[in-house]
Scaffold this motif. Structure first.
Motif, PDB file in Angstrom:
ATOM      1  N   MET A   1       4.941 -13.198  14.447  1.00 18.86           N
ATOM      2  CA  MET A   1       4.279 -14.192  13.618  1.00 18.86           C
ATOM      3  C   MET A   1       3.140 -13.543  12.820  1.00 18.86           C
ATOM      4  O   MET A   1       2.451 -12.677  13.333  1.00 18.86           O
ATOM      5  N   ASP A  61       1.116 -11.101  15.164  1.00 26.15           N
ATOM      6  CA  ASP A  61       1.311 -11.376  16.591  1.00 26.15           C
ATOM      7  C   ASP A  61      -0.029 -11.394  17.336  1.00 26.15           C
ATOM      8  O   ASP A  61      -0.188 -10.806  18.407  1.00 26.15           O
ATOM      9  N   GLY A  62      -0.998 -12.046  16.713  1.00 25.28           N
ATOM     10  CA  GLY A  62      -2.254 -12.307  17.392  1.00 25.28           C
ATOM     11  C   GLY A  62      -3.311 -11.238  17.303  1.00 25.28           C
ATOM     12  O   GLY A  62      -4.404 -11.414  17.830  1.00 25.28           O
ATOM     13  N   PHE A  65      -3.721  -5.680  12.633  1.00 26.92           N
ATOM     14  CA  PHE A  65      -2.799  -4.552  12.666  1.00 26.92           C
ATOM     15  C   PHE A  65      -3.537  -3.220  12.778  1.00 26.92           C
ATOM     16  O   PHE A  65      -3.085  -2.290  13.442  1.00 26.92           O
ATOM     17  N   THR A  70      -0.328   2.844  17.107  1.00 23.00           N
ATOM     18  CA  THR A  70       0.887   3.150  16.364  1.00 23.00           C
ATOM     19  C   THR A  70       1.501   1.827  15.910  1.00 23.00           C
ATOM     20  O   THR A  70       1.351   0.800  16.564  1.00 23.00           O
ATOM     21  N   GLY A  71       2.194   1.894  14.761  1.00 26.88           N
ATOM     22  CA  GLY A  71       2.587   0.645  14.141  1.00 26.88           C
ATOM     23  C   GLY A  71       4.068   0.333  14.085  1.00 26.88           C
ATOM     24  O   GLY A  71       4.454  -0.827  13.982  1.00 26.88           O
ATOM     25  N   LEU A  72       4.924   1.365  14.139  1.00 27.62           N
ATOM     26  CA  LEU A  72       6.340   1.141  13.812  1.00 27.62           C
ATOM     27  C   LEU A  72       7.035   0.151  14.731  1.00 27.62           C
ATOM     28  O   LEU A  72       7.980  -0.503  14.321  1.00 27.62           O
ATOM     29  N   ARG A  73       6.603   0.056  15.981  1.00 29.87           N
ATOM     30  CA  ARG A  73       7.269  -0.864  16.897  1.00 29.87           C
ATOM     31  C   ARG A  73       6.669  -2.264  16.844  1.00 29.87           C
ATOM     32  O   ARG A  73       7.159  -3.176  17.504  1.00 29.87           O
ATOM     33  N   ARG A  74       5.599  -2.417  16.084  1.00 26.52           N
ATOM     34  CA  ARG A  74       5.010  -3.742  15.900  1.00 26.52           C
ATOM     35  C   ARG A  74       5.495  -4.387  14.610  1.00 26.52           C
ATOM     36  O   ARG A  74       5.876  -5.551  14.594  1.00 26.52           O
ATOM     37  N   VAL A  77       7.787  -1.981   7.710  1.00 26.08           N
ATOM     38  CA  VAL A  77       7.214  -2.248   6.396  1.00 26.08           C
ATOM     39  C   VAL A  77       7.927  -1.475   5.294  1.00 26.08           C
ATOM     40  O   VAL A  77       8.165  -0.280   5.420  1.00 26.08           O
ATOM     41  N   LEU A 143      12.972   1.608  11.775  1.00 30.35           N
ATOM     42  CA  LEU A 143      12.845   2.682  12.784  1.00 30.35           C
ATOM     43  C   LEU A 143      12.421   2.191  14.159  1.00 30.35           C
ATOM     44  O   LEU A 143      13.001   2.565  15.168  1.00 30.35           O
ATOM     45  N   GLY A 144      11.374   1.368  14.190  1.00 28.19           N
ATOM     46  CA  GLY A 144      10.811   0.984  15.482  1.00 28.19           C
ATOM     47  C   GLY A 144      11.428  -0.274  16.077  1.00 28.19           C
ATOM     48  O   GLY A 144      10.934  -0.759  17.086  1.00 28.19           O
ATOM     49  N   ASP A 145      12.468  -0.811  15.445  1.00 29.94           N
ATOM     50  CA  ASP A 145      13.102  -2.058  15.903  1.00 29.94           C
ATOM     51  C   ASP A 145      12.039  -3.142  16.129  1.00 29.94           C
ATOM     52  O   ASP A 145      11.979  -3.760  17.193  1.00 29.94           O
ATOM     53  N   PRO A 147       9.432  -6.530  15.863  1.00 27.09           N
ATOM     54  CA  PRO A 147       9.600  -7.989  15.856  1.00 27.09           C
ATOM     55  C   PRO A 147       9.153  -8.626  14.542  1.00 27.09           C
ATOM     56  O   PRO A 147       9.469  -9.788  14.291  1.00 27.09           O
TER      57      PRO A 147
END
Lengths: 255, 244
Positions: A1, A61-62, A65, A70-74, A77, A143-145, A147
């Motif tokens: 979200m 997600d609350g 960012f 690390t960002g890719l799994r969150r 973009v 890459l990070g799959d 959400p």
């Protein structure tokens, strides 16, 4: 979200984004629309911590960012297909991004295959067409799959097959319960892709509603049939009407 | 907003917990691709060694070769930052690594390692080269000063690139700060010029490596350290506060 609250960005005398509050829900594709210069990209950059808001906040997600290590799994973009080093190969570009996030080589090969770039993965990105770069950007986002996925004008430069592929990909990602936020000015594309629309103009929120409701704003003669189907061209007509007062760049009339 | 959604989803099989070494490895990968950065660095080392061999002066650490090394180290450090800004890659990088301080630390670690290695290669070549004439000896302190000069210049290059952000401006800035200033400002001139030139990394290194000048050894080391720390801080603080 994704949640923004009173998000505002001022550059010297210009207010690019003005008190935007909206929520992008998971499980559906949310289109992000607005004329050129309406503040879409600035909003996305603030959500991603690339630009600091003058006022207000944006949470993914609350949490902010920028507070993530690390960002890719969150968040996945694609902001601009040109945001790569043209001297590197697609594979090296993705390998460097993946490695920084503890993601292995096999995943890089997997996403290259998924976007259809496996055969050219070792070629310099500088030699790619815009459509190929868009695919590379989508590969990086996957890459990070993650959400949450954010795409800024992902369709530009894609061929018809690529457009269909991207549309199906976005729908599928949303069906898997992910938050998918896609900006575009291509109304016809949004008709096929988005469930929900957030429309801004002059940095302000103009609409935050379902696609069908928004299309219902179209003036006559574009008649809107029952939800969820939308009359061909209705969305475009509605967009023109709603953003009529806030379009910053408009081509001059022909003499 | 429930607490559950704020938690990172279960780690997929293809990813492990990212460590600092992963970030350094990623920056290492970026440094050597495209290939021409590696080629340019190697070329500069060869060129420095050749220049050192052809200089008739009977000193172990020859000035022209080391000025060239300083520029090479500075440009190498600078390109790790300026290519990110010039290509727009910085936005891709920062969405993968939102923590900008960690990113700069990883870049700095790679730059320090590579430039120290380059400087030590040149120092070794100098020592081997001068063995027949000057008994080829160098103290650990001299060698350490040579090894430190590379990283100091690499970090200074990163700071210049952070301030300039454009390729040409950055290259010119590095050449002025590291190359032209020590040539134009000499410690032998008036008091003002004496003090300013002694604050340059070149003359601090020169004091430590060749014993020239009036600086004390601790001041020379302090100057090199101050350049490294100030350069790192400029890079971190500015990137941390800037919209990209």
């Amino acid at each position: 979200m994704i949640e923004t609250h009173e998000l505002t960005k001022r550059f010297k005398n210009v207010t690019a984004v003005d008190g935007l509050t909206f929520t992008v829900q998971p499980g559906r594709v949310t289109g992000f629309l607005g004329p050129n210069g309406s503040g879409k990209s600035t909003t996305l950059r603030m959500i991603l911590g690339l630009n600091e808001p003058t006022h207000g906040s944006a949470l993914i997600d609350g949490r902010r960012f920028r507070d993530a290590g690390t960002g890719l799994r969150r968040v996945g973009v694609l902001l601009d297909a040109g945001d790569v080093h043209k001297g590197r190969s697609a594979r090296t570009h993705l390998m460097a991004l993946a490695r920084s996030n503890g993601i292995g080589k096999r995943r890089v090969a997997r996403v290259l295959e998924e976007v259809g770039l496996s055969a050219v993965a070792r070629r310099r990105v500088g030699g790619y067409s815009l459509g190929m770069r868009q695919r590379l950007g989508i590969a990086a986002a996957l890459l990070g799959d993650p959400p949450v996925l954010i795409f800024d004008e992902p369709i530009n430069g894609l061929d018809p097959e690529g457009i269909r592929w991207a549309r199906e990909l976005f729908r599928q990602l949303a069906a898997e319960g992910r938050t998918v936020f896609v900006s575009s000015h291509l109304m016809s594309e949004m008709e096929h892709t988005a469930d929900h629309l957030i429309v801004i103009g002059g940095g302000k929120l103009l609409a935050d509603e379902s696609l069908a409701t928004f299309a219902g704003r179209a003036p006559a003669p574009a008649t809107v049939p029952a939800v969820p189907a939308v009359a061909p061209g209705a969305l475009e007509a509605a967009f023109m009407t709603v953003t009529a007062d806030s379009a910053e760049f408009r081509a001059g009339d022909r003499p | 907003m429930s607490a559950e959604t704020a938690v990172l989803p279960a780690r997929p099989a293809f990813a492990r917990r990212a460590r600092v070494t992963d970030l350094v490895a990623a920056e290492w990968l970026k440094l050597w691709s495209p290939w021409y950065t590696a080629a340019a660095s190697a070329a500069v080392v060869v060129l420095s060694v050749v220049i050192a061999q052809h200089d008739p002066k009977p000193v172990v650490f020859d000035a022209p070769a080391w000025l060239l090394m300083m520029l090479a180290a500075g440009l190498l450090g600078a390109q790790t930052v300026v290519t990110e800004h010039a290509t727009g890659l910085v936005r891709s990088t920062l969405t993968a690594v939102p923590d900008r301080r960690r990113l700069v630390a990883a870049k700095a670690a790679v730059v320090v390692g590579v430039t120290a290695a380059l400087a030590l290669v040149l120092a070794s070549a100098d020592i081997v080269n001068s063995r027949p004439t000057t008994a080829g000896s160098a103290t650990p302190g001299q060698i350490a000063a040579c090894g430190a000069l590379g990283p100091v210049c690499g970090l200074a290059g990163m700071a210049v690139a952070t301030l300039a952000r454009h390729l040409a401006t950055t290259a010119a800035g590095v050449c002025v700060v590291l190359g032209a200033l020590p040539l134009f400002l000499q410690p032998k001139q008036n008091r003002w010029e004496h003090d300013v030139s002694n604050a340059l990394p070149y003359y601090s290194w020169s004091r430590l490596a060749s014993g020239s000048g009036t600086m004390t050894v601790p001041v020379a080391w302090g100057t090199l350290a101050a350049w490294a720390v100030a350069s790192f801080l400029i890079t971190v603080i500015i990137l941390d506060r800037r919209d990209v």
